[in-house]
Design an enzyme around this catalytic site. Structure first.
Site, mmCIF file in Angstrom:
data_model
loop_
_atom_site.group_PDB
_atom_site.id
_atom_site.type_symbol
_atom_site.label_atom_id
_atom_site.label_comp_id
_atom_site.label_asym_id
_atom_site.label_seq_id
_atom_site.Cartn_x
_atom_site.Cartn_y
_atom_site.Cartn_z
ATOM 1 N N GLU A 255 -22.142 -38.104 23.990
ATOM 2 C CA GLU A 255 -21.260 -37.062 24.534
ATOM 3 C C GLU A 255 -20.217 -37.781 25.370
ATOM 4 O OE1 GLU A 255 -19.648 -35.279 27.582
ATOM 5 O OE2 GLU A 255 -21.739 -35.102 28.226
ATOM 6 N N CYS A 294 -16.150 -34.266 32.294
ATOM 7 C CA CYS A 294 -15.868 -34.500 30.873
ATOM 8 C C CYS A 294 -15.314 -33.248 30.208
ATOM 9 C CB CYS A 294 -17.130 -34.965 30.156
ATOM 10 S SG CYS A 294 -18.524 -33.818 30.296
#
Length: 697
Positions: A255, A294
């Site tokens: 990720e 993120c």
């Protein structure tokens, strides 16, 4: 102070000087971080042999309950963790997301496991698959715990949430974890792991911690281990190509940070509530965690005609953001995690400024910082850039400043907005702010392939929306391309990620013995005692009862129609029924299952407490006046339930396979019913309590 790793059952300081980590607010040294001297091969084997063995002996519900109890324990330590968290530059809101958000994710996974899975050490997935004409050969899928270790390499921005959202599904899956936090904020992860170990609520070896580098750790992984990574795309790509990971096909879930976008709908006017929602959402995503997320909005995609209005509104709102010590009153944005992070952002903004216009903030912007002993070196102001030609300028789609920095870019049509969103080459999340559902649908269908999650925000959902940047336990977190191509969270999907899915084939009876679930065609058992007269422990999967017969009459249909109010023509109109799909009058489907219940239920008081639900109902053949039906009921699956304080009984859920057939042995209805059944241990406890009370009197 030297950080410590939790290694093979002990807290161990790394050798050597290590990396110096400073308080993001004051610049004071917090600790030095080193893992030098740790034997990572031994650490992995300890996790497999000690932690893995203990976890695999526990049922899925036991593992889930351990996490629930751990979450409750950690909540009592949150003020201490908040204090440590402030050293990373996190405000109270930032810490709430990281600490309590992480615990909420752990609680969520505990509930998911106990709701969706049986109280076994394995998972049965999907329905049996018939593999032969006569049904004597069938197949099914099961998931079992891998006898390995999951290694979690986490990013610096969420030292608690980033750990908890990974360890929860792994531990429920029965796989021990080795947590490797980012060095710059490892001391906060260490503080939480210290509390986890002190609680004694997890089996020894189920969690270990590396503060420092991983050295040769990846060299010693085997085919039963798993690696999950959160961080920069460049680092993730290097790790994913590690020779041992490639050689042994070790699962690697990535990720990565991505250039997420938010699109203001073409139909939104400046006066609409959606315009204000868009401005607030962009500002929030730029300033929470000082933009070190993120999922933060990096690309602000707006209609060309509204660029000036959006720019002015964002500048006005960002100008009100107060910066300084997160513990000082009134501070809304703290520093970056450290001086090196600020230096990285300054360099990145310079690169972006070569292709885009700086419209607010930037490297030379003056900052007013609130609080005593505040060190300016880790702070960076909210910064806006403008890219006039986003379709032909690559920089804002490929260069990310991991902080409070975002770029405004115009579009001239919905098709163009979608095209711009694609240029990020894969994102964790995208959002659309519009009150036009057709516009939203067009953008979603055009952009979804490039995003792991998409939010549509408008006045109807804004008050309860969790926002653009918040991953949720029940929804997938991950994305294609630059975002890493992996998935985290997503409900039970995350638990299954750490398990091995295996197709098993054999006779129905054999598969029933393996899965502990009844499979159609398996040998059944029974005796003179009605199954509804048996306690949970006394019932065996595969135990069955076939009822007496009942002939359906016209009076049955008329009576049921009058009671239910259902006078549909197929049941009452002789002429219309002849022209119908059935060719004649037929009984109500719901009459059939009502009559079936009357045939298989034992009416006397007993261990069966309540009907808990009905699932997978299918009407196969019509039942006409004069047809005769009978019912076969078979114990399909047993699920032991945990007793809650408010529960009167200790119970379990029994799932029953129901087959209703006619006089030709054709199946007319298939379904499952769920009954809440008292456990014998609860009945014995109740009796003992009554006896003790009687003796006291």
């Amino acid at each position: 102070m030297q950080s410590k790793s939790y290694y093979c059952g002990s807290w161990v300081e790394g050798q050597g000087q290590g990396a110096e980590v400073r308080n993001a607010v004051t610049g004071e040294v917090v600790c030095s971080v080193s893992s030098e001297g740790l034997d990572f091969e031994k650490m992995l084997q300890y996790g497999r042999d000690v932690g893995g063995k203990a976890l695999r002996e526990m049922s899925i519900h036991d593992r889930a309950n351990a996490l629930k109890n751990l979450g409750k324990y950690l909540l009592t330590k949150k003020e201490y963790l908040y204090d440590v968290s402030s050293k990373t530059g996190a405000t109270k809101v930032d810490s709430w997301v990281d600490i309590e958000g992480g615990l909420a994710t752990m609680f969520s996974y505990s509930g998911i496991a106990r709701r969706e899975f049986a109280n076994e050490t394995f998972i049965v997935e999907g329905n049996p698959e018939p593999l032969s004409a006569k049904g004597s050969f069938v197949g099914r899928h099961i998931l079992t715990s891998k006898p390995g270790v999951s290694v979690h390499i986490n990013a610096f921005n969420f030292p608690c949430w980033g750990m908890l959202e990974k360890i929860a599904p792994s531990l429920i899956a029965g796989v021990p974890v080795i947590v490797k936090p980012a060095t710059v904020s490892a001391y906060l992860t260490q503080a939480m792991v210290e509390e986890i170990i002190d609680s004694g609520l997890l089996p020894e070896g189920s969690i270990q911690l590396i503060c420092g580098g991983v050295s040769d750790l990846l060299d010693h992984l085997n085919e039963q281990d798993v690696v999950t990574f959160t961080g920069s795309a460049s680092t993730g790509k290097k790790l994913r190509c590690h020779p041992n990971i490639v050689e042994n096909s070790i699962p690697f879930n990535m990720e990565a940070d991505s250039l997420n976008c938010s699109i203001l709908g073409e139909t939104v006017s400046v006066e609409d509530p959606e315009f204000d929602l868009f401005i607030k959402e962009v500002c929030k995503e730029m300033t929470v965690k000082a933009g070190q997320k993120c999922t933060a909005i990096r690309r602000i995609i707006v209609p060309t005609a509204k660029v000036d209005a959006v720019t002015d509104a964002l500048k006005a709102r960002l100008a009100k953001v107060t910066m300084g010590d997160p513990n000082a009153e009134g501070v809304r944005m703290g520093p970056l995690v450290g001086r090196s992070q600020r230096n990285d952002i300054r360099e990145t903004v310079n690169k972006l400024a070569e292709h885009c216009e700086l419209v607010f903030g930037g490297n030379e912007a003056a900052m007013t910082l609130i609080g005593d002993n505040v060190e300016e070196n880790a702070f960076y102001p909210p910064t806006l850039l403008y890219c006039e030609k986003p379709l032909t300028t690559d920089a804002p789609h490929s260069i990310e400043a991991f902080g409070p920095v975002s770029t405004i870019m115009p579009y001239n049509s919905i098709e163009e907005a979608i095209q711009i969103s694609h240029l990020g080459k894969g994102s964790l999340v995208g959002s659309i702010v519009t009150y036009d559902d057709n516009e939203a649908a067009k953008i979603i269908m055009g952009a979804a392939a490039y995003h792991g999650r998409m939010l549509v925000l408008n006045r109807d959902c804004a008050k309860e929306s969790t926002g653009h940047g918040s991953p949720l336990p029940t929804l997938v977190h991950g994305g294609p391309g630059r975002a890493g191509g992996g998935e985290e969270l997503g409900g039970s999907r995350a638990i299954k990620h750490y398990m091995q899915r295996t197709a098993i084939q054999g006779s129905p009876t054999t598969l029933m013995a393996i899965t502990k679930e009844y499979v159609t065609g398996a040998k059944t058992s029974g005796n003179d005692k009605h199954p509804f007269r048996k306690y949970f422990e006394e019932l065996n999967v595969g135990e069955s009862l076939t009822t007496h017969r009942r002939t359906v009459t016209e009076a049955d249909i008329v009576s049921f129609g009058c009671i239910s109010g259902d006078h549909f023509y197929a049941h009452f109109d002789e002429i219309a029924a002849k022209d119908s799909f059935f060719g004649k009058r037929v009984a109500h489907g719901y009459f059939i299952i009502s009559a079936a219940a009357g045939m298989f239920v034992d009416p006397a008081q007993g261990p069966v407490i309540a009907n808990y639900g009905l699932e997978n109902l299918r009407f196969i053949e019509p039942v006409a006046i004069g047809d005769t039906i009978k019912v076969k009921i078979t114990a399909k699956k047993k699920i032991k339930k945990d007793k809650r304080p408010e529960d009167k009984f200790i119970t379990g859920v029994v799932v029953w396979d129901i087959q209703v057939t006619n006089q030709h042995d054709d199946i007319v209805a298939l379904y499952d019913i769920l009954t809440l059944v008292e456990r014998k241990e609860g009945s014995i406890q109740a009796c003992n309590k009554e006896l003790n009370q009687g003796a006291g009197e």
